[in-house]
Design a protein around this motif. Structure first.
Motif, PDB file in Angstrom:
ATOM      1  N   ASP A 151      31.028 109.712  -1.943  1.00 19.67           N
ATOM      2  CA  ASP A 151      31.881 109.946  -2.881  1.00 19.67           C
ATOM      3  C   ASP A 151      31.631 111.340  -3.389  1.00 19.67           C
ATOM      4  OD1 ASP A 151      33.282 107.358  -3.132  1.00 19.67           O
ATOM      5  OD2 ASP A 151      31.392 106.725  -4.140  1.00 19.67           O
ATOM      6  N   PRO A 152      32.781 111.889  -3.876  1.00 18.11           N
ATOM      7  CA  PRO A 152      32.229 113.363  -4.577  1.00 18.11           C
ATOM      8  C   PRO A 152      31.541 113.408  -5.823  1.00 18.11           C
ATOM      9  CG  PRO A 152      34.349 112.594  -5.369  1.00 18.11           C
ATOM     10  CD  PRO A 152      34.038 111.502  -4.283  1.00 18.11           C
ATOM     11  N   LEU A 153      30.223 113.456  -5.359  1.00 17.23           N
ATOM     12  CA  LEU A 153      29.287 113.532  -6.712  1.00 17.23           C
ATOM     13  C   LEU A 153      28.042 114.599  -6.321  1.00 17.23           C
ATOM     14  CD1 LEU A 153      28.692 109.518  -6.826  1.00 17.23           C
ATOM     15  CD2 LEU A 153      29.914 111.153  -8.221  1.00 17.23           C
ATOM     16  N   PRO A 154      28.362 115.559  -6.973  1.00 17.22           N
ATOM     17  CA  PRO A 154      27.273 116.900  -6.497  1.00 17.22           C
ATOM     18  C   PRO A 154      25.954 116.452  -6.843  1.00 17.22           C
ATOM     19  CG  PRO A 154      29.219 117.435  -7.858  1.00 17.22           C
ATOM     20  CD  PRO A 154      29.427 116.122  -7.869  1.00 17.22           C
ATOM     21  N   GLY A 155      25.805 115.564  -7.696  1.00 21.18           N
ATOM     22  CA  GLY A 155      24.133 115.330  -8.202  1.00 21.18           C
ATOM     23  C   GLY A 155      23.581 114.373  -7.029  1.00 21.18           C
ATOM     24  N   ALA A 156      24.176 113.810  -6.101  1.00 22.30           N
ATOM     25  CA  ALA A 156      23.655 113.118  -5.306  1.00 22.30           C
ATOM     26  C   ALA A 156      23.386 113.655  -3.942  1.00 22.30           C
ATOM     27  CB  ALA A 156      24.571 111.923  -4.697  1.00 22.30           C
ATOM     28  N   MET A 157      23.688 115.149  -3.870  1.00 25.19           N
ATOM     29  CA  MET A 157      23.395 115.787  -2.447  1.00 25.19           C
ATOM     30  C   MET A 157      21.888 115.949  -2.017  1.00 25.19           C
ATOM     31  SD  MET A 157      26.398 115.881  -1.047  1.00 25.19           S
ATOM     32  CE  MET A 157      26.663 114.009  -1.747  1.00 25.19           C
ATOM     33  N   ARG A 158      21.036 116.221  -3.298  1.00 24.70           N
ATOM     34  CA  ARG A 158      19.684 116.307  -3.022  1.00 24.70           C
ATOM     35  C   ARG A 158      19.334 115.073  -2.429  1.00 24.70           C
ATOM     36  NH1 ARG A 158      16.150 119.935  -7.107  1.00 24.70           N
ATOM     37  NH2 ARG A 158      17.416 121.426  -6.028  1.00 24.70           N
ATOM     38  N   ALA A 159      19.365 114.098  -3.094  1.00 20.11           N
ATOM     39  CA  ALA A 159      19.054 112.606  -2.473  1.00 20.11           C
ATOM     40  C   ALA A 159      19.243 112.465  -0.872  1.00 20.11           C
ATOM     41  CB  ALA A 159      19.462 111.511  -3.342  1.00 20.11           C
ATOM     42  N   VAL A 160      20.369 112.967  -0.656  1.00 20.22           N
ATOM     43  CA  VAL A 160      20.796 112.780   0.517  1.00 20.22           C
ATOM     44  C   VAL A 160      20.046 113.631   1.557  1.00 20.22           C
ATOM     45  CG1 VAL A 160      22.788 113.172   2.467  1.00 20.22           C
ATOM     46  CG2 VAL A 160      23.262 111.991   0.267  1.00 20.22           C
ATOM     47  N   GLU A 169      29.772 112.776   4.819  1.00 18.34           N
ATOM     48  CA  GLU A 169      31.483 112.653   4.915  1.00 18.34           C
ATOM     49  C   GLU A 169      32.059 112.457   3.704  1.00 18.34           C
ATOM     50  OE1 GLU A 169      34.855 110.102   7.099  1.00 18.34           O
ATOM     51  OE2 GLU A 169      33.006 110.408   8.105  1.00 18.34           O
ATOM     52  N   LEU A 170      32.707 113.391   3.065  1.00 15.26           N
ATOM     53  CA  LEU A 170      33.301 113.062   1.788  1.00 15.26           C
ATOM     54  C   LEU A 170      34.495 111.968   1.965  1.00 15.26           C
ATOM     55  CD1 LEU A 170      33.402 116.699   0.606  1.00 15.26           C
ATOM     56  CD2 LEU A 170      31.587 115.011   0.067  1.00 15.26           C
ATOM     57  N   TYR A 171      34.467 111.029   1.008  1.00 12.27           N
ATOM     58  CA  TYR A 171      35.426 110.136   0.986  1.00 12.27           C
ATOM     59  C   TYR A 171      36.467 110.303   0.126  1.00 12.27           C
ATOM     60  CZ  TYR A 171      37.690 105.465  -0.736  1.00 12.27           C
ATOM     61  OH  TYR A 171      38.376 104.514  -0.991  1.00 12.27           O
ATOM     62  N   THR A 172      37.734 110.761   0.925  1.00  6.70           N
ATOM     63  CA  THR A 172      38.776 111.717   0.418  1.00  6.70           C
ATOM     64  C   THR A 172      39.986 110.930  -0.165  1.00  6.70           C
ATOM     65  OG1 THR A 172      39.567 111.813   2.763  1.00  6.70           O
ATOM     66  CG2 THR A 172      38.423 113.503   1.560  1.00  6.70           C
ATOM     67  N   GLU A 173      39.897 109.425  -0.246  1.00  8.62           N
ATOM     68  CA  GLU A 173      40.972 108.684  -0.701  1.00  8.62           C
ATOM     69  C   GLU A 173      41.347 109.006  -2.097  1.00  8.62           C
ATOM     70  OE1 GLU A 173      42.605 103.996  -1.551  1.00  8.62           O
ATOM     71  OE2 GLU A 173      40.394 104.551  -0.617  1.00  8.62           O
ATOM     72  N   THR A 174      40.343 109.247  -3.226  1.00  8.36           N
ATOM     73  CA  THR A 174      40.896 109.768  -4.498  1.00  8.36           C
ATOM     74  C   THR A 174      41.663 111.040  -4.528  1.00  8.36           C
ATOM     75  OG1 THR A 174      38.624 110.771  -4.742  1.00  8.36           O
ATOM     76  CG2 THR A 174      38.803 108.436  -5.556  1.00  8.36           C
ATOM     77  N   TYR A 175      41.286 111.941  -3.584  1.00  9.27           N
ATOM     78  CA  TYR A 175      42.016 113.298  -3.503  1.00  9.27           C
ATOM     79  C   TYR A 175      43.289 112.815  -2.899  1.00  9.27           C
ATOM     80  CZ  TYR A 175      44.096 117.276  -0.987  1.00  9.27           C
ATOM     81  OH  TYR A 175      44.989 118.040  -0.599  1.00  9.27           O
ATOM     82  N   ALA A 176      43.415 112.034  -1.962  1.00  7.38           N
ATOM     83  CA  ALA A 176      45.075 111.784  -1.079  1.00  7.38           C
ATOM     84  C   ALA A 176      45.697 110.998  -2.180  1.00  7.38           C
ATOM     85  CB  ALA A 176      44.719 111.076  -0.166  1.00  7.38           C
ATOM     86  N   ARG A 177      45.123 110.367  -3.213  1.00  4.94           N
ATOM     87  CA  ARG A 177      46.242 109.568  -4.124  1.00  4.94           C
ATOM     88  C   ARG A 177      46.538 110.697  -5.194  1.00  4.94           C
ATOM     89  NH1 ARG A 177      46.491 104.244  -3.939  1.00  4.94           N
ATOM     90  NH2 ARG A 177      44.940 102.972  -2.782  1.00  4.94           N
ATOM     91  N   ALA A 178      45.569 111.591  -5.472  1.00  5.27           N
ATOM     92  CA  ALA A 178      45.943 112.668  -6.593  1.00  5.27           C
ATOM     93  C   ALA A 178      46.865 113.814  -5.987  1.00  5.27           C
ATOM     94  CB  ALA A 178      44.698 113.239  -7.293  1.00  5.27           C
ATOM     95  N   LEU A 205      28.953 119.251   6.252  1.00  5.32           N
ATOM     96  CA  LEU A 205      30.014 118.539   5.677  1.00  5.32           C
ATOM     97  C   LEU A 205      31.145 117.957   6.823  1.00  5.32           C
ATOM     98  CD1 LEU A 205      30.770 120.661   2.518  1.00  5.32           C
ATOM     99  CD2 LEU A 205      30.190 118.480   2.530  1.00  5.32           C
ATOM    100  N   ASN A 206      31.478 116.855   6.469  1.00 11.31           N
ATOM    101  CA  ASN A 206      32.778 116.420   7.192  1.00 11.31           C
ATOM    102  C   ASN A 206      33.385 115.730   5.956  1.00 11.31           C
ATOM    103  OD1 ASN A 206      31.450 116.714   9.564  1.00 11.31           O
ATOM    104  ND2 ASN A 206      30.600 114.801   9.954  1.00 11.31           N
ATOM    105  N   ALA A 207      34.631 115.150   6.447  1.00 12.82           N
ATOM    106  CA  ALA A 207      35.469 114.607   5.203  1.00 12.82           C
ATOM    107  C   ALA A 207      36.609 113.649   6.053  1.00 12.82           C
ATOM    108  CB  ALA A 207      36.601 115.801   4.558  1.00 12.82           C
ATOM    109  N   GLY A 208      36.911 112.660   5.275  1.00 14.28           N
ATOM    110  CA  GLY A 208      37.937 111.650   5.756  1.00 14.28           C
ATOM    111  C   GLY A 208      38.249 110.495   5.045  1.00 14.28           C
ATOM    112  N   HIS A 209      39.440 109.834   5.091  1.00 13.92           N
ATOM    113  CA  HIS A 209      40.044 108.906   4.627  1.00 13.92           C
ATOM    114  C   HIS A 209      41.366 109.243   3.866  1.00 13.92           C
ATOM    115  CE1 HIS A 209      40.678 104.838   3.255  1.00 13.92           C
ATOM    116  NE2 HIS A 209      39.650 104.593   3.964  1.00 13.92           N
ATOM    117  N   ASP A 210      42.352 108.940   4.341  1.00 14.76           N
ATOM    118  CA  ASP A 210      43.758 109.263   3.870  1.00 14.76           C
ATOM    119  C   ASP A 210      44.149 110.618   3.914  1.00 14.76           C
ATOM    120  OD1 ASP A 210      44.279 106.436   3.788  1.00 14.76           O
ATOM    121  OD2 ASP A 210      43.785 106.158   1.680  1.00 14.76           O
TER     122      ASP A 210
END
Length: 261
Positions: A151-160, A169-178, A205-210
Motif C-alpha cells: 500500500d502507499p505507505l512511505p514509512g514502510a519503505m525502510r522496512a522493505v 509494487e504499489l497497489y493502485t486500486e485506491t488511486y484508480a477509484r479516486a 518501483l512497480n505499480a499495478g491494480h486497476d
C-alpha cells in the motif's frame, strides 16, 4: 531486461515497462475444455505488439492460470530474451514452488488469501517481516528479483529495504477509484510520497491494480521512478473491443505520453 534508465529522482524519466497480466485470458479459457483462448498465444501477441513483460498470478485453486501455463510461458519467454516474466502470488501458498521450478525474472509477493476474488491490500510491517525474510532470501538466492506488493505507505519503505527486497509494487486500486474525483490529488500525493521514500531507500518501483487507459498517464506523470506497470483486467477488457495487439500499443502510447510530460 526492462529499461532501467534513471533513478526516478532526476529530471529525465526512464520509460516504464508494460507487463501484461494474462489471468483473465486463462479465466475465459477455463470455461471450456477446448484450450481457447490460448494463454501462450495471447502472450506472443502482446510481446509482438511491444509489451516488455508477461505477468501471471497462479492461485492454488487454479481458477485461471494453471501450473502448465506457468511452465509453458517460461518456455515461451526464452524466445523473448528482451522481455521479463513476472510471477505473482502468496509465497506461503503455492508461489515458491513456481519460483523454484522456473526461476522467473521477478516474483511479486502478494498477501492474498485463497478466498479473495482479487488482491486487495499490501503487506503490513512489522507484522509480516519475520515470515517474509526467509522467502525473500531464498528467491534472491535463486537469482530472482523480489518485489513486495505494498500500500502507499512511505514509512514502510525502510522496512522493505531492510528485509532485502529489490522492489515494491504499489497497489493502485485506491488511486484508480479516486481518479477523476475531488480526492484524486490527495490520494495521488500518497503514492508520490511513497515512491520518493522507496527511491531514497534504494528500492525500485512497480505499480499495478486497476490501472487503465484513462488513469495510467496521470499516475506515471506524478509518481517518480516507476520501472514497470502490470496490467491485466482493464487491458484484456479493452482487447475485446480493440484487439489485443492494438490494446497493448495503446497502453504503450499512454506510457510514452506520461514520460513526455
Amino acid at each position: 531486461m526492462n529499461p532501467l534508465l534513471t533513478t526516478g529522482l532526476d529530471e529525465k524519466r526512464g520509460v516504464t515497462a508494460l507487463s501484461v497480466n494474462l489471468n483473465k485470458v486463462a479465466l475465459l479459457r477455463n470455461t471450456r475444455a477446448l484450450g481457447i483462448p490460448s494463454v501462450t498465444r495471447a502472450a506472443t501477441l502482446a510481446l509482438q505488439a511491444g509489451a516488455q513483460g508477461i505477468t501471471v498470478h497462479p492461485r492454488p485453486d487454479e481458477r485461471h492460470i494453471r501450473a502448465h501455463d506457468v511452465h509453458e510461458l517460461a518456455g515461451l519467454m526464452k524466445q523473448w530474451p528482451q522481455a521479463e516474466f513476472n510471477i505473482e502470488g502468496n509465497p506461503f501458498h503455492n508461489l515458491m514452488d513456481f519460483v523454484r521450478a522456473v526461476r522467473p525474472h521477478q516474483c511479486t509477493f502478494v498477501p492474498d488469501e485463497t478466498s479473495q476474488a482479487t488482491s486487495d491490500h499490501g503487506w503490513t510491517f512489522p507484522q509480516d517481516a519475520s515470515r517474509l525474510a526467509p522467502v525473500i532470501t531464498e528467491a534472491r538466492s535463486l537469482g530472482v528479483r523480489v518485489s513486495l506488493f505494498m500500500d502507499p505507505l512511505p514509512g514502510a519503505m525502510r522496512a522493505v529495504r531492510e528485509l532485502g527486497a529489490d522492489r515494491v509494487e504499489l497497489y493502485t486500486e485506491t488511486y484508480a477509484r479516486a481518479h477523476g474525483t475531488p480526492l484524486q490529488a490527495d490520494v495521488l500525493a500518497a503514492f508520490t510520497a511513497t515512491a520518493q521514500a522507496a527511491l531514497r531507500e534504494g528500492l525500485e518501483l512497480n505499480a499495478g491494480h486497476d490501472l487503465n487507459r484513462d488513469n495510467l498517464a496521470d499516475f506515471l506523470a506524478a509518481v517518480p521512478g516507476v520501472q514497470e506497470v502490470s496490467i491485466g483486467h482493464a487491458l484484456i477488457a479493452d482487447a475485446l473491443e480493440l484487439g489485443l495487439a492494438e490494446t497493448v500499443k495503446d497502453y504503450l502510447r499512454c506510457i510514452r505520453k506520461a514520460s513526455a510530460r
